[in-house]
Scaffold this active site. Structure first.
Site, mmCIF file in Angstrom:
data_model
loop_
_atom_site.group_PDB
_atom_site.id
_atom_site.type_symbol
_atom_site.label_atom_id
_atom_site.label_comp_id
_atom_site.label_asym_id
_atom_site.label_seq_id
_atom_site.Cartn_x
_atom_site.Cartn_y
_atom_site.Cartn_z
ATOM 1 N N VAL A 197 75.180 -8.888 19.074
ATOM 2 C CA VAL A 197 75.516 -8.096 20.251
ATOM 3 C C VAL A 197 74.245 -7.842 21.052
ATOM 4 C CG1 VAL A 197 76.484 -5.916 21.074
ATOM 5 C CG2 VAL A 197 77.459 -7.046 19.056
ATOM 6 N N ASP B 222 74.217 -1.581 10.108
ATOM 7 C CA ASP B 222 73.644 -1.100 8.838
ATOM 8 C C ASP B 222 74.586 -0.165 8.075
ATOM 9 O OD1 ASP B 222 71.506 -2.623 9.406
ATOM 10 O OD2 ASP B 222 70.085 -1.005 9.713
ATOM 11 N N ASP C 93 73.881 5.541 6.890
ATOM 12 C CA ASP C 93 72.594 5.515 7.599
ATOM 13 C C ASP C 93 72.861 5.861 9.059
ATOM 14 O OD1 ASP C 93 69.920 5.254 8.094
ATOM 15 O OD2 ASP C 93 69.783 3.130 7.598
ATOM 16 N N ARG D 94 73.145 -11.300 7.779
ATOM 17 C CA ARG D 94 72.560 -10.255 6.946
ATOM 18 C C ARG D 94 72.509 -10.766 5.507
ATOM 19 N NH1 ARG D 94 71.789 -4.836 7.817
ATOM 20 N NH2 ARG D 94 71.292 -5.612 9.908
ATOM 21 N N GLU E 112 75.068 -0.426 4.644
ATOM 22 C CA GLU E 112 74.830 -0.598 3.215
ATOM 23 C C GLU E 112 74.853 0.719 2.443
ATOM 24 O OE1 GLU E 112 71.171 -2.647 3.182
ATOM 25 O OE2 GLU E 112 69.994 -0.942 3.875
ATOM 26 N N ASN F 288 70.169 2.739 14.401
ATOM 27 C CA ASN F 288 71.076 1.724 13.875
ATOM 28 C C ASN F 288 72.220 1.436 14.842
ATOM 29 O OD1 ASN F 288 69.747 1.136 11.467
ATOM 30 N ND2 ASN F 288 70.746 2.813 10.381
#
Length: 366
Positions: free
Chosen positions: A123, A250, A232, A67, A252, A237
């Site tokens: 994964v 995710d 999120d 990422r 962030e 996600n």
């Protein structure tokens, strides 16, 4: 929607990234090679993902995902990307037993790839699609049985319950947002600051500003405790093995905030796709992720009955609108779109957001 070009997600060259990744990996794990390097088609606009395999006699894992913070020259969706914060959040969330991918390395020096990044295990599984949305016909979740979708829904609500109950707030103190007042007040103030950044030098959105005003009038009398919020929190996600969560992604937007911030996001982001699907003449998945059932199941699992959900679903729709406005202005920046006479029409869900501001959206909906 079916024919609109997907906005560009990067200004970086994949081949150059792959070369630089290989050099970095050899320094981090001598003798290792990065092979099968690929950029997924579903790469997001808020940060970038590289998929690769490690070729080494004794790799920590074989399949990896990297990422990478957004390219600062690419008219980024968010003003900053704190990769160490995400890395630390994932390590903390994993302690609850949530299926969070193991994070292997954090690189804070921007020199190797042009921005900070971290590497985690990759994964296997499947993700409910955003484009076209899982509420549309023709994907695995839409084709599932009602019982299978109910299984996925229950397992997904369990993720939130485990996260919210499993991390002591003091251990997540690094996620406290700056400013004054309660965690909720700081969260909303951060969104106001984000909106101000989005419209700097661009037309303002009267609809978003009216939503902020409506939010102030609906402010909860009791905000409740602050917990670690995923941020999120939506099924898009999550990687699923069958209908069971295999990886939660995710992080962030993680922050300390009331439980209902995550719940409102989960409920509304599904409604966003459902409303969109109905507007194109399809029935969607009207019985899936219903607000009443999500709230009731969460209460059963945690003992906490969600409160003021009209406020929190409005807040979710408002937050999503600000992101969508930034994405639209990003398209304008790259010459992919023009600013219309009414900037509110750049927000795909402007009709539903307006109904929420007017207090009529949830009439007859669950």
């Amino acid at each position: 929607m079916a024919t609109a070009p997907r906005p560009r997600t990067s200004t970086r060259e994949p081949e150059e990234l792959a070369r630089r990744l290989g050099a970095w990996l050899d320094r981090r794990l001598p003798g290792a090679r990065a092979v099968n390097v690929a950029v997924p088609e579903s790469n997001g606009m808020s940060s970038e993902t590289l998929l690769f395999d490690i070729e080494h006699p004794d790799p920590p894992v074989r399949a990896c995902a990297l990422r990478l913070a957004a390219d600062p020259s690419a008219y980024t969706v968010f003003p900053e990307y704190d990769m160490p914060r995400q890395y630390r959040t994932m390590r903390l969330a994993a302690r609850t037993g949530l299926p969070v991918p193991a994070v292997l390395w954090l690189e804070e020096d921007p020199e190797p790839l042009g921005a900070p990044f971290f590497v985690m295990e990759r994964v296997a599984g499947r993700v409910p699609p955003d484009v076209m949305p899982y509420t549309y016909e023709g994907n695995w979740l839409h084709a599932a049985t009602d019982a299978e979708r109910a299984e996925l829904e229950d397992a997904s609500v369990r993720l939130l319950a485990r996260l919210h109950d499993g991390v002591p707030a003091k251990e997540a103190g690094f996620l406290e947002l700056p400013g004054e007042g309660s965690p909720l007040r700081r969260h909303v103030d951060a969104q106001r600051a984000y909106y101000a950044w989005v419209v700097e030098g661009r037309p303002r959105s009267p609809l978003i500003e009216s939503a902020f005003d409506r939010l102030a009038r609906l402010w909860p009398d009791e905000e409740g405790e602050a917990v670690l919020n995923w941020g999120d929190a939506r099924i898009g996600n999550v990687i699923y093995d069958g209908f069971t969560p295999a990886a939660v992604l995710d992080w962030e937007m993680a922050a300390l905030a009331p439980r209902e911030v995550d719940l409102g996001w989960t409920v509304y982001l599904h409604r966003f796709f459902q409303d969109l699907t109905e507007s194109f003449g399809q029935s969607g998945l009207p019985g899936f992720l219903r607000r009443d059932r999500v709230e009731a199941r969460y209460a059963d699992l945690t003992g906490h009955t969600p409160r003021d959900m009209d406020f929190y679903t409005l807040y979710a729709a408002l937050r999503h609108a600000v992101v969508m406005l930034r994405v639209a202005y990003r398209q304008v920046h790259f010459g992919e779109a023009a600013v219309p006479a009414d900037p509110d029409t750049l927000i795909l869900h402007h009709d539903s957001l307006r109904a929420m501001v007017q207090g009529s959206y949830w009439n007859g909906r669950d």
